[in-house]
Design a protein around this motif. Structure first.
Motif, PDB file in Angstrom:
ATOM      1  N   ILE A  60       0.839  -1.210   0.000  1.00  0.00           N
ATOM      2  CA  ILE A  60       0.000   0.000   0.000  1.00  0.00           C
ATOM      3  C   ILE A  60       0.870   1.254   0.000  1.00  0.00           C
ATOM      4  CG2 ILE A  60      -1.617   1.362   1.404  1.00  0.00           C
ATOM      5  CD1 ILE A  60      -2.901  -1.336   2.241  1.00  0.00           C
ATOM      6  N   ARG A  61       1.879   1.261   0.841  1.00  0.00           N
ATOM      7  CA  ARG A  61       2.745   2.445   0.931  1.00  0.00           C
ATOM      8  C   ARG A  61       3.534   2.673  -0.358  1.00  0.00           C
ATOM      9  NH1 ARG A  61       4.826   1.418   7.182  1.00  0.00           N
ATOM     10  NH2 ARG A  61       2.964   2.261   8.186  1.00  0.00           N
ATOM     11  N   LYS A  62       3.993   1.598  -0.963  1.00  0.00           N
ATOM     12  CA  LYS A  62       4.729   1.726  -2.225  1.00  0.00           C
ATOM     13  C   LYS A  62       3.851   2.313  -3.328  1.00  0.00           C
ATOM     14  CE  LYS A  62       8.414  -1.696  -1.824  1.00  0.00           C
ATOM     15  NZ  LYS A  62       8.903  -3.030  -2.220  1.00  0.00           N
ATOM     16  N   ALA A  63       2.550   2.057  -3.235  1.00  0.00           N
ATOM     17  CA  ALA A  63       1.609   2.593  -4.226  1.00  0.00           C
ATOM     18  C   ALA A  63       1.131   3.997  -3.856  1.00  0.00           C
ATOM     19  CB  ALA A  63       0.417   1.655  -4.368  1.00  0.00           C
ATOM     20  N   GLY A  64       1.669   4.556  -2.766  1.00  0.00           N
ATOM     21  CA  GLY A  64       1.311   5.918  -2.380  1.00  0.00           C
ATOM     22  C   GLY A  64       0.202   6.015  -1.366  1.00  0.00           C
ATOM     23  N   GLY A  65      -0.239   4.872  -0.830  1.00  0.00           N
ATOM     24  CA  GLY A  65      -1.329   4.880   0.137  1.00  0.00           C
ATOM     25  C   GLY A  65      -0.844   4.967   1.567  1.00  0.00           C
ATOM     26  N   VAL A  66      -1.806   4.982   2.498  1.00  0.00           N
ATOM     27  CA  VAL A  66      -1.523   5.101   3.927  1.00  0.00           C
ATOM     28  C   VAL A  66      -2.098   3.881   4.633  1.00  0.00           C
ATOM     29  CG1 VAL A  66      -1.869   6.495   6.000  1.00  0.00           C
ATOM     30  CG2 VAL A  66      -1.630   7.613   3.770  1.00  0.00           C
ATOM     31  N   ALA A  67      -1.263   3.206   5.427  1.00  0.00           N
ATOM     32  CA  ALA A  67      -1.724   1.985   6.101  1.00  0.00           C
ATOM     33  C   ALA A  67      -0.885   1.708   7.324  1.00  0.00           C
ATOM     34  CB  ALA A  67      -1.657   0.798   5.142  1.00  0.00           C
ATOM     35  N   MET A  68      -1.443   0.935   8.233  1.00  0.00           N
ATOM     36  CA  MET A  68      -0.696   0.417   9.381  1.00  0.00           C
ATOM     37  C   MET A  68      -1.029  -1.064   9.548  1.00  0.00           C
ATOM     38  SD  MET A  68      -2.671   1.613  12.877  1.00  0.00           S
ATOM     39  CE  MET A  68      -2.732   3.372  12.606  1.00  0.00           C
ATOM     40  N   ALA A  69      -0.065  -1.825  10.044  1.00  0.00           N
ATOM     41  CA  ALA A  69      -0.274  -3.247  10.299  1.00  0.00           C
ATOM     42  C   ALA A  69      -0.738  -3.447  11.733  1.00  0.00           C
ATOM     43  CB  ALA A  69       1.022  -4.014  10.056  1.00  0.00           C
ATOM     44  N   ASP A  70      -1.589  -4.444  11.940  1.00  0.00           N
ATOM     45  CA  ASP A  70      -2.028  -4.779  13.292  1.00  0.00           C
ATOM     46  C   ASP A  70      -2.218  -6.286  13.389  1.00  0.00           C
ATOM     47  OD1 ASP A  70      -3.334  -3.242  15.863  1.00  0.00           O
ATOM     48  OD2 ASP A  70      -4.199  -5.233  15.525  1.00  0.00           O
ATOM     49  N   GLY A  71      -1.695  -6.876  14.462  1.00  0.00           N
ATOM     50  CA  GLY A  71      -1.753  -8.328  14.621  1.00  0.00           C
ATOM     51  C   GLY A  71      -2.797  -8.810  15.598  1.00  0.00           C
ATOM     52  N   ALA A  72      -3.809  -8.010  15.878  1.00  0.00           N
ATOM     53  CA  ALA A  72      -4.837  -8.409  16.850  1.00  0.00           C
ATOM     54  C   ALA A  72      -5.495  -9.724  16.444  1.00  0.00           C
ATOM     55  CB  ALA A  72      -5.901  -7.321  16.974  1.00  0.00           C
ATOM     56  N   ASP A  73      -5.695 -10.584  17.431  1.00  0.00           N
ATOM     57  CA  ASP A  73      -6.478 -11.809  17.266  1.00  0.00           C
ATOM     58  C   ASP A  73      -7.939 -11.408  17.439  1.00  0.00           C
ATOM     59  OD1 ASP A  73      -7.874 -14.170  17.600  1.00  0.00           O
ATOM     60  OD2 ASP A  73      -6.560 -14.982  19.156  1.00  0.00           O
ATOM     61  N   VAL A  74      -8.752 -11.549  16.398  1.00  0.00           N
ATOM     62  CA  VAL A  74     -10.130 -11.060  16.470  1.00  0.00           C
ATOM     63  C   VAL A  74     -10.964 -11.794  17.511  1.00  0.00           C
ATOM     64  CG1 VAL A  74     -10.157 -10.181  14.099  1.00  0.00           C
ATOM     65  CG2 VAL A  74     -10.953 -12.526  14.557  1.00  0.00           C
ATOM     66  N   SER A  75     -10.505 -12.955  17.968  1.00  0.00           N
ATOM     67  CA  SER A  75     -11.257 -13.676  19.001  1.00  0.00           C
ATOM     68  C   SER A  75     -10.875 -13.217  20.419  1.00  0.00           C
ATOM     69  CB  SER A  75     -11.060 -15.187  18.863  1.00  0.00           C
ATOM     70  OG  SER A  75      -9.716 -15.564  19.096  1.00  0.00           O
ATOM     71  N   ASN A  76     -10.069 -12.149  20.501  1.00  0.00           N
ATOM     72  CA  ASN A  76      -9.677 -11.561  21.784  1.00  0.00           C
ATOM     73  C   ASN A  76     -10.158 -10.102  21.805  1.00  0.00           C
ATOM     74  OD1 ASN A  76      -8.019  -9.975  23.664  1.00  0.00           O
ATOM     75  ND2 ASN A  76      -6.799 -11.824  23.938  1.00  0.00           N
ATOM     76  N   PHE A  77     -11.184  -9.818  22.601  1.00  0.00           N
ATOM     77  CA  PHE A  77     -11.799  -8.489  22.540  1.00  0.00           C
ATOM     78  C   PHE A  77     -10.840  -7.380  22.964  1.00  0.00           C
ATOM     79  CE2 PHE A  77     -14.436  -4.982  24.265  1.00  0.00           C
ATOM     80  CZ  PHE A  77     -15.009  -4.592  23.069  1.00  0.00           C
ATOM     81  N   GLU A  78     -10.001  -7.640  23.956  1.00  0.00           N
ATOM     82  CA  GLU A  78      -9.063  -6.605  24.406  1.00  0.00           C
ATOM     83  C   GLU A  78      -8.124  -6.208  23.272  1.00  0.00           C
ATOM     84  OE1 GLU A  78      -9.858  -9.312  26.247  1.00  0.00           O
ATOM     85  OE2 GLU A  78     -11.077  -8.140  27.667  1.00  0.00           O
ATOM     86  N   GLN A  79      -7.651  -7.192  22.506  1.00  0.00           N
ATOM     87  CA  GLN A  79      -6.769  -6.890  21.375  1.00  0.00           C
ATOM     88  C   GLN A  79      -7.508  -6.119  20.280  1.00  0.00           C
ATOM     89  OE1 GLN A  79      -4.466 -10.240  19.901  1.00  0.00           O
ATOM     90  NE2 GLN A  79      -4.081 -11.001  21.981  1.00  0.00           N
ATOM     91  N   VAL A  80      -8.753  -6.504  20.031  1.00  0.00           N
ATOM     92  CA  VAL A  80      -9.553  -5.811  19.013  1.00  0.00           C
ATOM     93  C   VAL A  80      -9.806  -4.364  19.430  1.00  0.00           C
ATOM     94  CG1 VAL A  80     -11.819  -5.723  17.881  1.00  0.00           C
ATOM     95  CG2 VAL A  80     -10.635  -7.909  18.130  1.00  0.00           C
ATOM     96  N   GLN A  81     -10.164  -4.160  20.693  1.00  0.00           N
ATOM     97  CA  GLN A  81     -10.411  -2.808  21.183  1.00  0.00           C
ATOM     98  C   GLN A  81      -9.145  -1.959  21.103  1.00  0.00           C
ATOM     99  OE1 GLN A  81     -13.642  -1.502  22.490  1.00  0.00           O
ATOM    100  NE2 GLN A  81     -12.385   0.202  21.782  1.00  0.00           N
ATOM    101  N   ALA A  82      -8.013  -2.564  21.422  1.00  0.00           N
ATOM    102  CA  ALA A  82      -6.742  -1.845  21.337  1.00  0.00           C
ATOM    103  C   ALA A  82      -6.438  -1.433  19.898  1.00  0.00           C
ATOM    104  CB  ALA A  82      -5.612  -2.711  21.891  1.00  0.00           C
ATOM    105  N   MET A  83      -6.779  -2.301  18.940  1.00  0.00           N
ATOM    106  CA  MET A  83      -6.585  -1.980  17.518  1.00  0.00           C
ATOM    107  C   MET A  83      -7.436  -0.780  17.112  1.00  0.00           C
ATOM    108  SD  MET A  83      -7.327  -4.412  14.181  1.00  0.00           S
ATOM    109  CE  MET A  83      -9.009  -4.822  14.684  1.00  0.00           C
ATOM    110  N   VAL A  84      -8.694  -0.779  17.522  1.00  0.00           N
ATOM    111  CA  VAL A  84      -9.595   0.329  17.187  1.00  0.00           C
ATOM    112  C   VAL A  84      -9.127   1.614  17.859  1.00  0.00           C
ATOM    113  CG1 VAL A  84     -11.970   1.183  17.423  1.00  0.00           C
ATOM    114  CG2 VAL A  84     -11.549  -1.196  16.737  1.00  0.00           C
ATOM    115  N   ASP A  85      -8.721   1.520  19.119  1.00  0.00           N
ATOM    116  CA  ASP A  85      -8.239   2.701  19.842  1.00  0.00           C
ATOM    117  C   ASP A  85      -6.987   3.273  19.169  1.00  0.00           C
ATOM    118  OD1 ASP A  85     -10.285   2.344  21.639  1.00  0.00           O
ATOM    119  OD2 ASP A  85      -9.039   1.454  23.205  1.00  0.00           O
TER     120      ASP A  85
END
Length: 305
Positions: A60-85
């Motif tokens: 995405i970045r090489k194509a000029g876009g904006v992105a971030m990586a996140d490794g949250a396990d979607v079956s863990n709500f605390e990790q998902v909430q941290a990703m959204v925050d």
């Protein structure tokens, strides 16, 4: 009209490979800032690595876009909430969610282990609920949100060896139906995609010439439309190999029987008439069904409501 996502922030789960990768790249190309979420596990959900997500972010970045990586396990709500925050702190909001992450643990029902049923439900259905829950309050506060959940023909129509996956994917439709109703007043539109594509989920099931027709990129236009400003809500779209459909749950007009005929024998005798589909309709909600049955009973008895 050209659909764009400039100024919008999107989370795509399971975006390190296959469909999720195609969706993340497509949204970024059209201007969205994208959280590329991927736990980085194997197809059965074991393991974990951030490298698939990092790789897509780099594209995405090489194509000029904006992105971030996140490794949250979607079956863990605390990790998902941290990703959204994290996304909200970095970019101000989360406007778009494509809940795509999933795993496979296929076995015929007789051989399926309890743990394999529970884990697939946990990642697909509970994980989708967690992602929706984590973005919901922010979308309500801003009076804007677009959510796409990922269903499947395995849940809508059935597929041998996928009791866990099919149950989760059918559950997505129930979740979508309720969230679409609850989101209306805040312009949160919630839809479902039922895709079929060549991914690591399907590579062992289909012949090479068939897989060649079923590029993941063929699904992304439907997802982008369902995440757009003018998206419908409470809609299931099917997509694959360049075909796009709308899928509906229909109910026959049916018949109303007097109390003297509330027997299984009467139901059997009238079953062809009960199941006659020429006047079948999609109902607006659960109460619509109740209202319909009460009106039919009142009409048969000559009552005014």
């Amino acid at each position: 009209m050209t659909i764009r996502f400039d100024g919008r922030v999107a989370i795509v789960t399971g975006a390190g490979n296959g469909l999720g990768r195609a969706h993340a790249l497509g949204l970024a190309r059209r201007g969205a800032k994208v959280v590329v979420n991927d736990f980085g596990g194997a197809r059965d959900g074991t393991g974990g690595s951030l490298s698939p997500a990092d790789s897509v972010v780099e594209e995405i970045r090489k194509a000029g876009g904006v992105a971030m990586a996140d490794g949250a396990d979607v079956s863990n709500f605390e990790q998902v909430q941290a990703m959204v925050d994290r996304a909200t702190k970095e970019w101000g909001s989360v406007d778009l969610l494509c809940a795509n992450a999933g795993i496979l643990r296929d076995k015929s029902f007789g051989k399926m282990e309890i743990a394999d049923f529970a884990k697939v439900i946990d990642v697909h259905l509970v994980g989708t609920f967690y992602c929706c829950k984590a973005v919901w309050d922010g979308m309500r506060a801003r009076n804007y949100g677009r959510i796409v959940v990922t269903s499947s023909s395995s849940g809508l129509y059935g597929n041998f060896g996928q009791a866990n996956y099919g149950a989760a994917k059918a559950g997505m439709v129930g979740l979508m139906n309720v969230l679409a109703e609850e989101g209306r007043k805040n312009d949160i539109r919630v839809n479902a995609i039922a895709p079929t594509a060549a991914t690591r989920m399907t590579e062992e099931l289909l012949q090479p010439q068939v897989l060649a027709l079923m590029k993941p990129e063929a699904i992304t236009p439907a997802v982008e439309y369902l995440l757009s400003e003018d998206a419908p809500t409470k809609t299931i779209m099917g997509a694959g190999a360049g075909s796009f459909t709308v899928i509906r749950i229909l109910e026959s007009e049916g018949i109303n029987l007097p109390e003297s005929e509330w027997t299984p024998d009467a139901v059997a005798a009238h079953f062809a008439e009960i199941g006659e589909m020429s006047k079948a309709k999609t109902l607006d909600g659960a109460f619509h069904q109740t209202q319909k049955y009460v009106e039919q009973a009142a009409a048969r008895m000559g009552m005014k409501l």
